[in-house]
Scaffold this active site. Structure first.
Site, mmCIF file in Angstrom:
data_model
loop_
_atom_site.group_PDB
_atom_site.id
_atom_site.type_symbol
_atom_site.label_atom_id
_atom_site.label_comp_id
_atom_site.label_asym_id
_atom_site.label_seq_id
_atom_site.Cartn_x
_atom_site.Cartn_y
_atom_site.Cartn_z
ATOM 1 C CE LYS A 84 2.798 -17.921 -2.333
ATOM 2 N NZ LYS A 84 1.941 -19.135 -2.430
ATOM 3 C CG ASP B 186 -7.763 -5.268 1.479
ATOM 4 O OD1 ASP B 186 -8.740 -4.808 2.092
ATOM 5 O OD2 ASP B 186 -7.667 -5.275 0.226
ATOM 6 C CG ASP C 56 -1.015 -20.567 -1.011
ATOM 7 O OD1 ASP C 56 -0.495 -20.516 0.136
ATOM 8 O OD2 ASP C 56 -0.492 -21.177 -1.962
ATOM 9 C CG ASP D 218 -13.281 -7.767 2.052
ATOM 10 O OD1 ASP D 218 -13.106 -7.035 3.048
ATOM 11 O OD2 ASP D 218 -13.703 -7.345 0.956
ATOM 12 C CE1 TYR E 264 -3.268 -2.897 0.711
ATOM 13 C CE2 TYR E 264 -4.586 -0.923 1.008
ATOM 14 C CZ TYR E 264 -4.500 -2.283 0.794
ATOM 15 O OH TYR E 264 -5.642 -3.022 0.659
HETATM 16 C C1 IPM Z 1 -10.310 -1.833 3.726
HETATM 17 C C2 IPM Z 1 -10.578 -1.274 2.359
HETATM 18 C C3 IPM Z 1 -9.471 -0.289 2.021
HETATM 19 C C4 IPM Z 1 -8.177 -1.060 1.997
HETATM 20 C C5 IPM Z 1 -9.669 0.486 0.704
HETATM 21 C C6 IPM Z 1 -10.989 1.222 0.676
HETATM 22 C C7 IPM Z 1 -8.534 1.421 0.452
HETATM 23 O O1 IPM Z 1 -10.697 -2.282 1.434
HETATM 24 O O2 IPM Z 1 -10.256 -1.046 4.686
HETATM 25 O O3 IPM Z 1 -10.183 -3.046 3.853
HETATM 26 O O4 IPM Z 1 -7.841 -1.686 0.979
HETATM 27 O O5 IPM Z 1 -7.490 -1.051 3.003
HETATM 28 MG MG MG Z 2 -10.653 -4.229 2.285
#
Ligand code: IPM
Ligand code: MG
Length: 361
Positions: A193, A249, A225, A253, A141
């Protein structure tokens, strides 16, 4: 007590869910004799529209001065084609960097009433209680160079992102993760990784070294993975997962879906300065402004704020219990219709939580 809160709702459903959560927070503050002073600022696309920048210096300064920051979400199709420095997401990245928020906590707890709402089988998800500790200010990032330049030799362009970590960046997040594991079930899974990446090899070496300070915590290494696979195969094996920015990240999710909806997942970003709290879900422009977004992730983020930044753990418990009770009673927002007795809107959900919380104050 008097506390100050900087609110940066952002875009899309960000405004609705922060409004809803603030309403709940103000109510529990007042009911317990405290004062909450809030100041709201534009960030993301909302700020681009007015100031032509995703975030102003004054907003960053105000966030630094506050006791805590509450963020909604940023982004939307309207701003998707802007150059990198003008993307709404820049606001989030700048806040993370300037506030020194290297430690992102994303707890994933399957509430019994929702165990049947997941896309995974109930016996796989029921009882899941894990914490993703995501490194938030390093890696791909932020590493430089990060650029796209013309590359005439290949008749196109050439892009580069840099995955970069220093020992100290790994040490501090890993220590925080061990401390968190100690307060939970004392198991730490470090995800990397290391079979390919130099940064992961440094990560693994650092974890091994620090693990000696925490002999009471079980340490394991897992390749990213494999971790992605294990999260859907047998998520109950995890207690604390610690990992670098990009892996965190993606895995958070994925882990969020164990709970039935990403609309349930709160987060706290902690570090050297003021901490920031935000729901993990995004700005969901398709459902914005319709009063159907689920505010529970934001309300749960506010509970984390009460615990980690405002020194009000009792109020945090009250909110968390209220969320559980309202779900047990069968109320859901539109993201979780399975098993619902009644579907309610954003505001109505906040009112239900508020009503339940106030009974216990
Ligand atoms: C998160 C989001 C952010 C990230 C985006 C919106 C920049 O996906 O907070 O997980 O990738 O960190
Ligand atoms: Mg995210």
């Amino acid at each position: 007590m008097i506390k100050t809160l900087a609110v940066v709702p952002g875009d899309g459903i960000g405004t609705e869910v922060t409004d809803a959560a603030l309403d709940v927070l103000q109510a529990v503050f007042q009911a317990s004799g405290h004062t909450l002073k809030t100041e709201s600022f534009l960030i993301g696309g909302a700020s681009l529209d007015v100031y032509d920048t995703p975030i102003n210096d004054q907003v960053v300064e105000a966030c630094k001065r506050a006791d805590a920051v509450l963020l909604g979400a940023v982004g939307g199709p309207k701003w998707d084609n802007l150059p990198p420095e003008k993307r709404p997401e820049k606001a989030l990245l700048r806040l993370r960097k300037d506030l020194g928020l290297y430690n992102n906590l994303r707890p994933v707890k399957v509430i019994p009433a929702l165990a049947s709402a997941s896309t995974l089988r109930e016996e796989v998800v029921s009882g899941v209680d894990l914490l993703v500790v995501r490194e938030l200010t390093g890696g791909l990032y932020f590493g430089l160079p990060k650029e796209t330049v013309a590359h005439p030799q290949s008749n196109g362009e050439r892009s580069v992102d840099t995955m970069l970590y220093h020992t100290f960046e790994i040490e501090r997040i890993v220590r925080d993760a061990y401390e968190a594991a100690r307060k939970r079930r004392s198991k730490l899974t470090s995800v990397d990784k290391a079979n390919i990446l130099a940064t992961s090899q440094l990560w693994r070496k650092t974890v091994d070294r620090i693990s000696k300070e925490y002999p009471d915590v079980v340490t394991e290494h897992m390749l990213v993975d494999n971790c992605a696979m294990q999260l859907v195969r047998n998520p109950k094996q995890f207690d604390v997962i610690v990992t670098e920015n990009m892996f965190g990240d993606i895995l958070s999710d994925e882990a969020a879906m164990l709970t039935g909806s990403i609309g349930m997942l709160p987060s706290a970003s902690l570090g050297t300065g003021t901490a920031l709290y935000e729901p993990v879900h995004g700005s969901a422009p398709d459902i914005a402004g319709k009063n159907i977004a689920n505010p529970l992730a934001t309300i749960a983020s506010v509970a984390m704020m009460l615990r980690f930044s405002l020194d009000m753990p009792t109020l945090a418990d009250v909110l968390e219990n209220a969320i559980q009770k309202v779900l047990d009673d069968g109320y859901r927002c539109a993201d979780l219709t399975q098993g619902a007795l009644e579907i309610v809107g954003t505001r109505e959900m906040a009112d239900l939580i508020k009503g339940e919380a106030l009974k216990h104050l």
